[in-house]
Enzyme design. Structure first.
Site, PDB file in Angstrom:
ATOM      1  CD  GLU A  33       0.825  -2.203   7.311  1.00  0.00           C
ATOM      2  OE1 GLU A  33       1.559  -3.208   7.268  1.00  0.00           O
ATOM      3  OE2 GLU A  33      -0.296  -2.188   7.858  1.00  0.00           O
ATOM      4  CB  SER A  35       4.805  -4.307   4.624  1.00  0.00           C
ATOM      5  OG  SER A  35       4.966  -4.488   3.227  1.00  0.00           O
ATOM      6  CG  MET A  38       1.152  -5.806   4.091  1.00  0.00           C
ATOM      7  SD  MET A  38       0.020  -7.004   3.345  1.00  0.00           S
ATOM      8  CE  MET A  38      -1.152  -7.215   4.690  1.00  0.00           C
ATOM      9  CE1 TYR A  39       1.736   2.202   3.762  1.00  0.00           C
ATOM     10  CE2 TYR A  39       2.081   2.625   1.434  1.00  0.00           C
ATOM     11  CZ  TYR A  39       2.507   2.712   2.750  1.00  0.00           C
ATOM     12  OH  TYR A  39       3.710   3.330   3.031  1.00  0.00           O
ATOM     13  N   GLY A  41      -4.523  -3.188   4.207  1.00  0.00           N
ATOM     14  CA  GLY A  41      -4.713  -4.372   5.013  1.00  0.00           C
ATOM     15  C   GLY A  41      -4.665  -5.677   4.244  1.00  0.00           C
ATOM     16  CB  THR A  42      -4.967  -9.165   5.533  1.00  0.00           C
ATOM     17  OG1 THR A  42      -3.910  -9.029   6.485  1.00  0.00           O
ATOM     18  CG2 THR A  42      -4.963 -10.574   4.969  1.00  0.00           C
ATOM     19  CB  CYS A  43      -9.389  -7.455   3.024  1.00  0.00           C
ATOM     20  SG  CYS A  43     -10.764  -7.675   1.877  1.00  0.00           S
ATOM     21  CG  HIS A 426     -38.863 -14.792 -13.699  1.00  0.00           C
ATOM     22  ND1 HIS A 426     -38.484 -16.039 -13.231  1.00  0.00           N
ATOM     23  CD2 HIS A 426     -39.188 -14.958 -15.010  1.00  0.00           C
ATOM     24  CE1 HIS A 426     -38.590 -16.912 -14.221  1.00  0.00           C
ATOM     25  NE2 HIS A 426     -39.017 -16.282 -15.316  1.00  0.00           N
TER      26      HIS A 426
END
Length: 439
Positions: A33, A35, A38-39, A41-43, A426
């Site tokens: 990785e 950075s 960024m562990y 990932g992007t999400c 409901h």
């Protein structure tokens, strides 16, 4: 040179899940990785989670406090993602930039080489920077990830691009109190959606204070003091406006430019997407690509399903492919949430289906009125010959949950009557599906 069973480039959803799976099978894995921010990932770090954190807090919390809470959240999630893999004996997490030397060898930070039997590319995508004069020299112009780190709320915000990301941010910043203007090149919003749905989305956002400039093309940006000056054409007439900040929401492109793929036999298309077969193999059979980097739908749950395909191809019966995922839903987190699965009305007709269309205003849903969220519309597309559900649009609060029920029904080949006659709790938003599918 150290040799691994597998090298995974990128700590995204598919890559991190595969790393854990392989390690538990006794395989030695290198997870690279670029950075340490960024562990996961992007999400987790720049996409779904931080944006939804800010969206949820819009209208209930001051903007700077919301940004701080968002940062605390993603810091915690980032650490959990790192710890989950770092504790595994068979996983080496390597901070650095990966570049292919050949089909089996990867160079890290321009100096250390490692090799592997299998290599998995999971480098995701990045924001497109449009070719606008002055775009690189002008201050206060942001991509979505950079925008969410700013702690000062812009009083006047311009968004270039009226796609799904642009609309999410328009709705969010308008609810924090920004005066938002969206520059959209086309004559209307979200061209892949039916016009009646696009108009409903437009009206909802306009009621939130968002202003749209359709058929507009931004020609040049520059600074005047701390303001951003935008020069643009609208209907072939030139205009100039000034803003405190500009958000670029002009799409995303695969992160492949610096991977050194030219040193391998891996092929990419004209947009830089890694070309894969049905099992996510590249032209080099031991090199796979997962997630956004291969193009197509850019959702974290697609990256997760890519992991399932790869796992089945390596260790299973090789029956899972990119073509048998079933119907894939998606949600756009404007307020209220817009969700869709399957074909739109215009797509169904274009494909030759004889359709009947059901519509239900969100205002007709008891729970929506209880919650004070009556805006929106629900729409279903039915095949008149088979009673199959061809598609469904839900523009209402909690549609991101409701759409999964419709997707399951479609994947199980249920008829629309099965939803129309289903017993729901409901008062709930889901019970609106009774009325929508009671055609």
């Amino acid at each position: 040179m150290k040799h691994y069973d597998a090298i995974i480039i990128g700590f995204g959803k598919g890559g991190k899940t595969l790393a854990g799976d392989l390690a538990k099978r006794g395989k030695k894995v290198a997870l690279i990785e670029k950075s340490n921010q960024m562990y996961g990932g992007t999400c987790i770090n720049e996409g779904c989670i931080p944006s939804k954190s800010l969206i949820v807090q819009a209208g209930t919390k001051e903007y700077q406090a919301a940004v701080e809470q968002k940062e605390n959240l993603i810091t915690k999630l980032r650490q959990k993602n790192y710890d989950k893999l770092a504790q595994l004996d068979n996983v080496d997490i390597i901070d650095g930039t990966a570049r292919f030397i050949d089909n089996h060898t990867v160079e890290i930070n321009g100096k250390d080489n490692i090799s592997a039997d299998y290599i998995f590319i999971n480098t995701g995508s990045k924001s497109v920077i449009p070719a606008i004069k002055g775009i690189h020299e002008t201050k206060h112009i942001y991509t979505s990830d950079k925008m969410m780190k700013e702690t000062k709320l812009p009083q006047h915000l311009a968004i270039i691009g009226g796609g799904y990301i642009g609309l999410e941010f328009a709705s969010m910043y308008a609810r924090y109190g920004s005066h938002v203007t969206v520059f959209e090149f086309n004559e209307r919003l979200v061209g892949r959606e039916d016009e009646d749905v696009a108009l409903e989305i437009q009206h909802i956002l306009e009621n939130q204070g968002v202003h749209f400039k359709f058929s507009s093309r931004v020609q040049e940006v520059s600074n005047q003091g701390e303001k951003v000056v935008i020069q643009y054409n609208q209907d072939h007439v030139g205009y100039i406006d000034r803003f405190d900040a500009v958000l670029l929401a002009t799409g995303r492109v695969a992160n492949t430019a610096d991977l050194g793929l030219e040193n391998t036999d891996v092929q990419v298309d004209q947009r830089g997407n890694v070309i894969v077969n049905d099992y996510l193999q590249t032209d080099v059979p031991h090199i796979y690509a997962m997630g956004d980097v291969k193009g197509g739908l850019q959702f974290t749950y697609i990256s997760l399903d890519d992991y399932r395909i790869v796992k089945d191809h390596l260790f299973g019966n090789k029956t899972r492919t990119i073509h048998n995922r079933g119907h894939i839903p998606y949600s756009v987190f404007i307020s209220p949430t817009f969700s869709r699965v399957g074909l739109s009305e215009q797509e169904a007709i274009a494909q030759g289906y004889d359709v009947k269309v059901a519509k239900l205003p969100t205002a007709a849903i008891p729970r929506a009125n209880v919650d004070g969220k009556p805006e929106g519309i629900l729409k279903a597309i039915i095949d008149t010959k088979t009673d199959a559900i061809l598609g469904c649009v839900l523009l209402c609060e909690h549609s991101e949950e409701m759409i999964n029920f419709v997707q399951l029904a479609m994947n199980q080949n249920l008829k629309y009557q099965d939803i129309g006659n289903h017993i729901f709790t409901h008062p709930s938003m889901s019970e609106a599906l009774n009325d929508l599918f009671n055609i």
